[in-house]
Motif scaffolding. Structure first.
Motif, PDB file in Angstrom:
ATOM      1  N   PRO A  64      27.624  41.549  41.367  1.00  0.00           N
ATOM      2  CA  PRO A  64      28.134  42.809  41.319  1.00  0.00           C
ATOM      3  C   PRO A  64      29.075  43.122  40.532  1.00  0.00           C
ATOM      4  O   PRO A  64      29.431  44.296  39.873  1.00  0.00           O
ATOM      5  N   ARG A  65      30.084  42.204  40.621  1.00  0.00           N
ATOM      6  CA  ARG A  65      31.426  42.571  39.953  1.00  0.00           C
ATOM      7  C   ARG A  65      31.321  42.564  38.498  1.00  0.00           C
ATOM      8  O   ARG A  65      31.839  43.398  37.701  1.00  0.00           O
ATOM      9  N   LEU A 101      36.246  35.555  40.890  1.00  0.00           N
ATOM     10  CA  LEU A 101      36.670  35.216  42.205  1.00  0.00           C
ATOM     11  C   LEU A 101      37.944  34.898  42.814  1.00  0.00           C
ATOM     12  O   LEU A 101      38.590  34.407  41.684  1.00  0.00           O
ATOM     13  N   ASP A 102      38.367  34.974  43.942  1.00  0.00           N
ATOM     14  CA  ASP A 102      39.657  34.104  44.380  1.00  0.00           C
ATOM     15  C   ASP A 102      39.442  33.590  45.898  1.00  0.00           C
ATOM     16  O   ASP A 102      38.287  33.857  46.405  1.00  0.00           O
ATOM     17  N   ARG A 129      43.146  30.615  42.450  1.00  0.00           N
ATOM     18  CA  ARG A 129      44.414  31.018  43.265  1.00  0.00           C
ATOM     19  C   ARG A 129      45.082  32.433  42.546  1.00  0.00           C
ATOM     20  O   ARG A 129      45.932  33.076  43.169  1.00  0.00           O
ATOM     21  N   THR A 130      44.591  32.684  41.401  1.00  0.00           N
ATOM     22  CA  THR A 130      44.753  33.995  40.741  1.00  0.00           C
ATOM     23  C   THR A 130      43.871  35.060  41.546  1.00  0.00           C
ATOM     24  O   THR A 130      42.576  34.841  41.821  1.00  0.00           O
ATOM     25  N   SER A 131      44.533  35.928  41.665  1.00  0.00           N
ATOM     26  CA  SER A 131      43.798  37.189  42.435  1.00  0.00           C
ATOM     27  C   SER A 131      42.681  37.671  41.614  1.00  0.00           C
ATOM     28  O   SER A 131      42.688  37.898  40.292  1.00  0.00           O
ATOM     29  N   ALA A 132      41.428  38.093  42.367  1.00  0.00           N
ATOM     30  CA  ALA A 132      40.079  38.436  41.741  1.00  0.00           C
ATOM     31  C   ALA A 132      40.544  39.780  40.854  1.00  0.00           C
ATOM     32  O   ALA A 132      39.969  39.992  39.900  1.00  0.00           O
ATOM     33  N   ALA A 133      41.310  40.609  41.530  1.00  0.00           N
ATOM     34  CA  ALA A 133      41.617  42.007  41.095  1.00  0.00           C
ATOM     35  C   ALA A 133      42.422  41.821  39.569  1.00  0.00           C
ATOM     36  O   ALA A 133      42.260  42.415  38.702  1.00  0.00           O
TER      37      ALA A 133
END
Length: 315
Positions: free
Chosen positions: A44-45, A260-261, A278-282
């Motif tokens: 979905p993302r 993903l994160d 470890r990197t944010s999904a945003a």
């Protein structure tokens, strides 16, 4: 008249069990939520990202995921309805598929096609090998299946060296990877679309299934793929992009985990090994939005199926 330059964006939907196999971790770490995370959350993302930028995409899906997870089939139906191409990433995503022999390879590809046909109502036009590993037996199977294109060649020297090092380190720790190191001949494969020699598919020839290699930079062949695009400094990726911007075809390859994160419910043991989690999904989604826009500004962005259709006449 100037020829139209094409780009494609593709996503390999490898579910988390396959990452456990790469890193030599027990799959028992994964609960049912984690096992279905790629199709429940990442798909979905990516669909939202494609729609936001206004570009099409190609999903490479694993056949057994469609058979075992009704949500995966539902997601691929929605993707197909939205104009996303659904292509084959094999049935079992066996990293050693090229070593299984012609009959086992043919059975795997046929089962994947049947699962995709059942899910979306259309047979796949293209194929990407598990672990990017291609040989004569697997190429022959793609011909027999009637694929229009393959997209497995990944002639990236830095990636190959890093993979060899990681596999060696895991073996020394007594936790061997299930991944397979390809022949070094892949490093000499063309970095642009080509027709393979069926007996030696990393060389040019006259094979009927077009090969669309994943983009690597000229000379040093640095891989322009999602793992690096979402984690390296923006300036580094922009510089790498500029070296490829004059190419007639740009093939940007990603994985479901690239959006993903660790907060998405991934076991910490896997996060420790898969550092990009470890990197944010945003942050990763925002970086991909920028790169998708670069491609849209400089190329005609199409599915891999459509790229193969347009390029085949010129090769």
């Amino acid at each position: 008249m100037t020829a139209v330059r094409l780009a494609s964006i593709s996503v390999d939907l490898d579910s988390l069990p396959h990452y456990c196999r790469i890193h030599g971790l027990p799959e028992s770490l994964l609960d049912e939520q984690a096992r279905t995370l790629i199709h429940r959350v990442a798909v979905p993302r990516f669909l939202e990202l494609f729609a936001a930028v206004g570009v099409p995409g190609t999903f490479f899906v694993i056949g057994e995921d469609l058979e075992s997870d009704p949500g995966a089939s539902d997601g691929m139906r929605r993707a197909h309805a939205a104009g996303v191409e659904v292509a084959s990433h094999s049935h079992a995503h066996d990293y050693a598929l090229t070593r299984r022999g012609p009959d086992a390879i043919a059975e795997d590809l046929a089962r994947a096609d049947a699962a995709i046909l059942k899910a979306v109502g259309v047979r796949p036009s293209g194929f990407r090998a598990p672990g990017y590993t291609l040989n004569a037996d697997l190429y022959a199977a793609t011909v027999a299946q009637g694929y229009r294109y393959g997209s497995s060649a990944f002639p990236a020297a830095p990636y190959y060296a890093a993979k060899a090092a990681v596999m060696g380190a895991l073996a020394a720790l007594g936790r061997p990877s299930r991944s397979v190191l390809d022949t070094p001949r892949v490093l000499l494969a063309p970095r642009v679309p080509y027709r393979p020699d069926p007996a030696r598919p990393y060389r040019r020839g006259s094979g009927p299934v077009l090969e669309l290699p994943m983009t690597v930079t000229p000379v040093v062949r640095f891989p322009f793929i999602g793992t690096f695009a979402t984690t390296l400094p923006r300036g580094t990726m922009r510089a790498a992009y500029r070296t490829c911007r004059a190419d007639a075809f740009f093939n940007f390859e990603l994985h479901g985990v690239d959006v993903l994160d660790a907060t998405d419910g991934i076991p910490p043991e896997l996060v420790r090994q898969q550092r990009d989690l470890r990197t944010s999904a945003a942050k990763k989604v925002e970086r991909l939005r920028s790169i998708f826009q670069w491609l849209k500004d400089d190329f005609d962005v199409v599915t891999l199926r459509d790229a193969a259709g347009q390029l085949s006449a010129t090769l």
